[in-house]
Write an enzyme that holds these catalytic residues in place. Structure first.
Site, mmCIF file in Angstrom:
data_model
loop_
_atom_site.group_PDB
_atom_site.id
_atom_site.type_symbol
_atom_site.label_atom_id
_atom_site.label_comp_id
_atom_site.label_asym_id
_atom_site.label_seq_id
_atom_site.Cartn_x
_atom_site.Cartn_y
_atom_site.Cartn_z
ATOM 1 N N HIS A 109 -0.601 49.711 75.337
ATOM 2 C CA HIS A 109 0.798 49.758 75.780
ATOM 3 C C HIS A 109 1.531 50.894 75.088
ATOM 4 O O HIS A 109 1.171 51.294 73.986
ATOM 5 C CB HIS A 109 1.504 48.426 75.474
ATOM 6 C CG HIS A 109 1.405 48.031 74.037
ATOM 7 N ND1 HIS A 109 0.286 47.424 73.508
ATOM 8 C CD2 HIS A 109 2.257 48.188 72.996
ATOM 9 C CE1 HIS A 109 0.463 47.211 72.219
ATOM 10 N NE2 HIS A 109 1.648 47.675 71.877
ATOM 11 N N HIS A 111 5.384 52.218 73.830
ATOM 12 C CA HIS A 111 6.741 51.798 73.477
ATOM 13 C C HIS A 111 7.723 52.891 73.914
ATOM 14 O O HIS A 111 7.545 54.055 73.559
ATOM 15 C CB HIS A 111 6.889 51.648 71.960
ATOM 16 C CG HIS A 111 6.017 50.608 71.343
ATOM 17 N ND1 HIS A 111 6.493 49.390 70.927
ATOM 18 C CD2 HIS A 111 4.693 50.601 71.038
ATOM 19 C CE1 HIS A 111 5.500 48.679 70.394
ATOM 20 N NE2 HIS A 111 4.399 49.399 70.446
HETATM 21 P P1 5GP Z 1 2.048 47.097 68.799
HETATM 22 O O1 5GP Z 1 2.409 46.804 67.375
HETATM 23 O O2 5GP Z 1 0.724 46.459 69.188
HETATM 24 O O3 5GP Z 1 2.117 48.561 69.140
HETATM 25 O O4 5GP Z 1 3.193 46.452 69.678
HETATM 26 C C1 5GP Z 1 3.179 45.135 70.146
HETATM 27 C C2 5GP Z 1 4.594 44.826 70.569
HETATM 28 O O5 5GP Z 1 4.559 43.738 71.444
HETATM 29 C C3 5GP Z 1 5.508 44.445 69.413
HETATM 30 O O6 5GP Z 1 6.597 45.367 69.362
HETATM 31 C C4 5GP Z 1 5.969 43.028 69.748
HETATM 32 O O7 5GP Z 1 7.325 42.806 69.457
HETATM 33 C C5 5GP Z 1 5.691 42.930 71.234
HETATM 34 N N1 5GP Z 1 5.318 41.607 71.707
HETATM 35 C C6 5GP Z 1 4.357 40.802 71.182
HETATM 36 N N2 5GP Z 1 4.229 39.675 71.918
HETATM 37 C C7 5GP Z 1 5.134 39.788 72.923
HETATM 38 C C8 5GP Z 1 5.477 38.933 74.017
HETATM 39 O O8 5GP Z 1 4.918 37.834 74.214
HETATM 40 N N3 5GP Z 1 6.456 39.372 74.855
HETATM 41 C C9 5GP Z 1 7.094 40.570 74.670
HETATM 42 N N4 5GP Z 1 8.044 40.898 75.550
HETATM 43 N N5 5GP Z 1 6.782 41.396 73.651
HETATM 44 C C10 5GP Z 1 5.816 41.008 72.787
#
Ligand code: 5GP
Ligand code: ZN
Length: 145
Positions: A109, A111
């Site tokens: 994903h 951001h």
């Molecule tokens: P990463 O740290 O893997 O780059 O980002 C994961 C992101 O997913 C985090 O910013 C976290 O807040 C978001 N996130 C985790 N679980 C969920 C969820 O169930 N729903 C939504 N909308 N965001 C999520």
């Protein structure tokens, strides 16, 4: 070529697959055949949005290149809309690979993080190289392609 990041997680256990499948609700902002975008639950700034390829893959190293045009198109659309809706003057596009880089959800994903002048957010902590270190490291990276 050695490629880290091949998928190991069952899609039924993947939180973003479950959001894509509609099993878990999300605050959706955009959807097309290849991509879903929704607000991050824990925003770095209001409007922080996640842009997610619908097909499960773990990180950028496992992402098929042929899916890149649709993804880039979605990043541009969502980034522009987030900026307008939040009144931000700019936005970051960030993408974390592996736990050492802060990846916590192992479904690829991006951001989209809206930014405004003087918002106090600080993401870049820049350092320097020693004598000769930069050229040596560049050569070391280049020979691994
Ligand atoms: P990463 O740290 O893997 O780059 O980002 C994961 C992101 O997913 C985090 O910013 C976290 O807040 C978001 N996130 C985790 N679980 C969920 C969820 O169930 N729903 C939504 N909308 N965001 C999520
Ligand atoms: Zn997934």
């Amino acid at each position: 070529m050695h490629v880290k990041g091949e998928s190991s997680m069952a899609e039924s256990e993947c939180i973003f697959c479950r959001i894509v499948n509609g099993e878990i609700p999300c605050a959706k902002v955009y959807e097309d055949d290849a991509v879903l975008a929704f607000l991050d639950l824990g925003p770095m700034a209001k409007g922080h949005t996640l842009v997610v390829p619908k097909r499960h893959c773990e990180n950028l190293l496992a992402f098929p290149e042929e899916e890149a045009p649709a993804l880039i198109a979605a990043l541009k659309k969502v980034g522009n809309a987030v900026m307008q809706a939040t009144g931000a003057g700019g936005f970051h596009v960030l993408q974390n690979n592996f736990p050492a880089a802060g990846q916590t959800v192992f479904h690829l994903h991006w951001h989209i993080i809206p930014r405004s002048e003087g918002d106090g957010m600080s993401l870049w902590a820049q350092g320097t190289y020693g004598e000769g270190e930069m050229a040596e490291l560049a050569a070391s990276i280049a020979e691994r392609m």
